[in-house]
Design an enzyme around this catalytic site. Sequence first.
Site, PDB file in Angstrom:
ATOM      1  N   ASN A  13      33.646  36.444  28.635  1.00  0.00           N
ATOM      2  CA  ASN A  13      33.452  35.546  27.496  1.00  0.00           C
ATOM      3  C   ASN A  13      32.285  34.627  27.842  1.00  0.00           C
ATOM      4  O   ASN A  13      32.436  33.703  28.641  1.00  0.00           O
ATOM      5  CB  ASN A  13      34.747  34.741  27.263  1.00  0.00           C
ATOM      6  CG  ASN A  13      34.574  33.666  26.218  1.00  0.00           C
ATOM      7  OD1 ASN A  13      33.591  33.638  25.480  1.00  0.00           O
ATOM      8  ND2 ASN A  13      35.544  32.760  26.146  1.00  0.00           N
ATOM      9  N   TRP A  14      31.137  34.908  27.223  1.00  0.00           N
ATOM     10  CA  TRP A  14      29.955  34.095  27.545  1.00  0.00           C
ATOM     11  C   TRP A  14      30.004  32.722  26.874  1.00  0.00           C
ATOM     12  O   TRP A  14      29.177  31.870  27.157  1.00  0.00           O
ATOM     13  CB  TRP A  14      28.677  34.836  27.112  1.00  0.00           C
ATOM     14  CG  TRP A  14      28.277  35.966  28.017  1.00  0.00           C
ATOM     15  CD1 TRP A  14      28.940  36.411  29.124  1.00  0.00           C
ATOM     16  CD2 TRP A  14      27.094  36.779  27.908  1.00  0.00           C
ATOM     17  NE1 TRP A  14      28.248  37.459  29.708  1.00  0.00           N
ATOM     18  CE2 TRP A  14      27.117  37.705  28.973  1.00  0.00           C
ATOM     19  CE3 TRP A  14      26.032  36.841  27.001  1.00  0.00           C
ATOM     20  CZ2 TRP A  14      26.105  38.650  29.170  1.00  0.00           C
ATOM     21  CZ3 TRP A  14      25.027  37.790  27.194  1.00  0.00           C
ATOM     22  CH2 TRP A  14      25.062  38.683  28.268  1.00  0.00           C
ATOM     23  N   LYS A  15      30.953  32.527  25.973  1.00  0.00           N
ATOM     24  CA  LYS A  15      31.052  31.251  25.236  1.00  0.00           C
ATOM     25  C   LYS A  15      29.699  30.918  24.601  1.00  0.00           C
ATOM     26  O   LYS A  15      28.972  31.818  24.214  1.00  0.00           O
ATOM     27  CB  LYS A  15      31.550  30.135  26.159  1.00  0.00           C
ATOM     28  CG  LYS A  15      32.793  30.533  26.954  1.00  0.00           C
ATOM     29  CD  LYS A  15      33.439  29.356  27.608  1.00  0.00           C
ATOM     30  CE  LYS A  15      34.574  29.838  28.493  1.00  0.00           C
ATOM     31  NZ  LYS A  15      35.435  28.771  28.953  1.00  0.00           N
ATOM     32  N   HIS A  99      41.326  31.240  21.360  1.00  0.00           N
ATOM     33  CA  HIS A  99      40.933  30.668  22.656  1.00  0.00           C
ATOM     34  C   HIS A  99      41.272  29.178  22.647  1.00  0.00           C
ATOM     35  O   HIS A  99      41.154  28.515  21.620  1.00  0.00           O
ATOM     36  CB  HIS A  99      39.434  30.884  22.883  1.00  0.00           C
ATOM     37  CG  HIS A  99      39.017  30.563  24.290  1.00  0.00           C
ATOM     38  ND1 HIS A  99      38.840  29.266  24.720  1.00  0.00           N
ATOM     39  CD2 HIS A  99      38.779  31.363  25.362  1.00  0.00           C
ATOM     40  CE1 HIS A  99      38.509  29.296  26.003  1.00  0.00           C
ATOM     41  NE2 HIS A  99      38.469  30.545  26.419  1.00  0.00           N
ATOM     42  N   GLU A 101      39.734  26.702  23.595  1.00  0.00           N
ATOM     43  CA  GLU A 101      38.629  25.828  23.158  1.00  0.00           C
ATOM     44  C   GLU A 101      38.543  25.780  21.636  1.00  0.00           C
ATOM     45  O   GLU A 101      38.061  24.807  21.068  1.00  0.00           O
ATOM     46  CB  GLU A 101      37.313  26.311  23.788  1.00  0.00           C
ATOM     47  CG  GLU A 101      37.284  25.986  25.283  1.00  0.00           C
ATOM     48  CD  GLU A 101      36.409  26.883  26.125  1.00  0.00           C
ATOM     49  OE1 GLU A 101      35.591  27.642  25.559  1.00  0.00           O
ATOM     50  OE2 GLU A 101      36.546  26.836  27.366  1.00  0.00           O
ATOM     51  N   GLU A 169      45.938  32.360  29.413  1.00  0.00           N
ATOM     52  CA  GLU A 169      44.931  31.480  30.005  1.00  0.00           C
ATOM     53  C   GLU A 169      45.476  30.052  30.094  1.00  0.00           C
ATOM     54  O   GLU A 169      45.426  29.303  29.110  1.00  0.00           O
ATOM     55  CB  GLU A 169      43.668  31.463  29.144  1.00  0.00           C
ATOM     56  CG  GLU A 169      43.008  32.815  28.968  1.00  0.00           C
ATOM     57  CD  GLU A 169      41.519  32.663  28.692  1.00  0.00           C
ATOM     58  OE1 GLU A 169      40.735  33.171  29.503  1.00  0.00           O
ATOM     59  OE2 GLU A 169      41.147  32.017  27.703  1.00  0.00           O
ATOM     60  N   GLY A 175      37.712  27.026  33.648  1.00  0.00           N
ATOM     61  CA  GLY A 175      36.493  26.329  34.049  1.00  0.00           C
ATOM     62  C   GLY A 175      36.682  25.249  35.098  1.00  0.00           C
ATOM     63  O   GLY A 175      35.784  24.457  35.345  1.00  0.00           O
ATOM     64  N   SER A 214      39.369  30.715  35.669  1.00  0.00           N
ATOM     65  CA  SER A 214      38.733  30.615  36.993  1.00  0.00           C
ATOM     66  C   SER A 214      38.848  31.890  37.834  1.00  0.00           C
ATOM     67  O   SER A 214      38.969  31.823  39.061  1.00  0.00           O
ATOM     68  CB  SER A 214      39.274  29.403  37.765  1.00  0.00           C
ATOM     69  OG  SER A 214      38.927  28.210  37.089  1.00  0.00           O
ATOM     70  N   GLY A 235      35.356  33.741  32.058  1.00  0.00           N
ATOM     71  CA  GLY A 235      34.360  32.874  31.440  1.00  0.00           C
ATOM     72  C   GLY A 235      33.130  32.743  32.318  1.00  0.00           C
ATOM     73  O   GLY A 235      32.273  33.622  32.367  1.00  0.00           O
TER      74      GLY A 235
HETATM   75  C1  PEP Z   1      37.781  31.387  29.452  1.00  0.00           C
HETATM   76  O1  PEP Z   1      37.327  30.392  28.928  1.00  0.00           O
HETATM   77  O2  PEP Z   1      38.228  32.323  28.781  1.00  0.00           O
HETATM   78  C2  PEP Z   1      37.806  31.427  30.909  1.00  0.00           C
HETATM   79  C3  PEP Z   1      38.671  32.192  31.481  1.00  0.00           C
HETATM   80  O3  PEP Z   1      36.900  30.626  31.561  1.00  0.00           O
HETATM   81  P1  PEP Z   1      36.660  30.533  33.149  1.00  0.00           P
HETATM   82  O4  PEP Z   1      36.715  31.931  33.718  1.00  0.00           O
HETATM   83  O5  PEP Z   1      35.300  29.932  33.294  1.00  0.00           O
HETATM   84  O6  PEP Z   1      37.743  29.683  33.701  1.00  0.00           O
END
Ligand code: PEP
Length: 253
Positions: A13-15, A99, A101, A169, A175, A214, A235
Site C-alpha cells: 500500500n503506497w498510500k 483502511h 486511515e 491491521e 507506521g 510495520s 505500507g
Molecule cells: C498500512 O498502512 O497498511 C501499513 C501496514 O503500514 P506500515 O506497513 O507502514 O505499518
Amino acid sequence: MAGARIKPLVAGNWKMNGLAAQLAEAEAVRAGMGSGSPAADVMICPPATLLGRLSSALEGSGILAGGQDCHSEKSGAFTGDIAAEMLVDCGAAAVIVGHSERRAGHGELDRDVRAKASAAHRAGLTAIVCVGETAGERAAGLTETVVCRQLEGSLPDGATAANTVVAYEPVWAIGTGLTPTAEDVARVHRSIRGALEGRFGAEGAQMRILYGGSVKPSNARELLSIDNVNGALVGGASLKAADFLGIISAYEA
Ligand code: PEP
C-alpha cells in the site's frame, strides 16, 4: 498449519506516496521477482494517479495492481471520488477498503466499508477489507471484540474466498515500528478465522487473512509463518523494491 493450502498474498500500500518516478520501484520488484512462479501472489496499490501506468508497466508480470479506496456508487456527482469500475478500467484487480486511515481521517463507518466492499464485488474486484483495534481498545482488552464487530459490519453477505481478503491491521502498529507478539497475532487471526467460518462456512475457511502493521524484511519470516496469517499488507516497506522483495522472499523455501 491451518490455512496452509491458501495461496498467500503480499500487497503493498503506497498510500499517498509517489510521483511518476516511483514506478521505477515497481519495475524493480518485477525484475527482482524473475520469471519463476512465486509462492505468493504479489500486489501493489499505488495512488490512483499512478494506477493506470503501473498496471501497464506490470502487464504480463503476474504482479497485480490495486486501488486504495473506492466509492460505493458506479458514477454520479461525487467530486474527487473514484468508482470501483474506474479502478477496473485502470487495470486494478483489487481495492483496499476500510483502511484505518480512512476510518479515522474520513469518518468511514463499518456500513460505509461494507458498501464499498459490495461495490468492489459488483465491479469484479477483490475487496481487501481492513480491520484493527486502536491502542486504547487493546489496552482495554477489547481487541477481538472490536475486530469481530468490524468484520461483521464491514463484510457484505456475498463475500467469498475469491472476492474478499481480510487484513488485520492493529492501528497502533501501523507506521510505528511496533508489532504485536506472534502469540497475539495468532490469537487474533484465530478469532478472525472462527468468525469467517461461522458466517461464510467453507468460503470463510479459505478466505485470506493478511497481517498488516510495520511488516519489514527483518520480521516478515516470523509474522508470515504464524497460523492463519495468509500474507501481509505492507505500507512503508513497500515503497522500496529491495524491502518489498525482502518481505516477498519470506515465502521462498
Ligand atoms: C498500512 O498502512 O497498511 C501499513 C501496514 O503500514 P506500515 O506497513 O507502514 O505499518
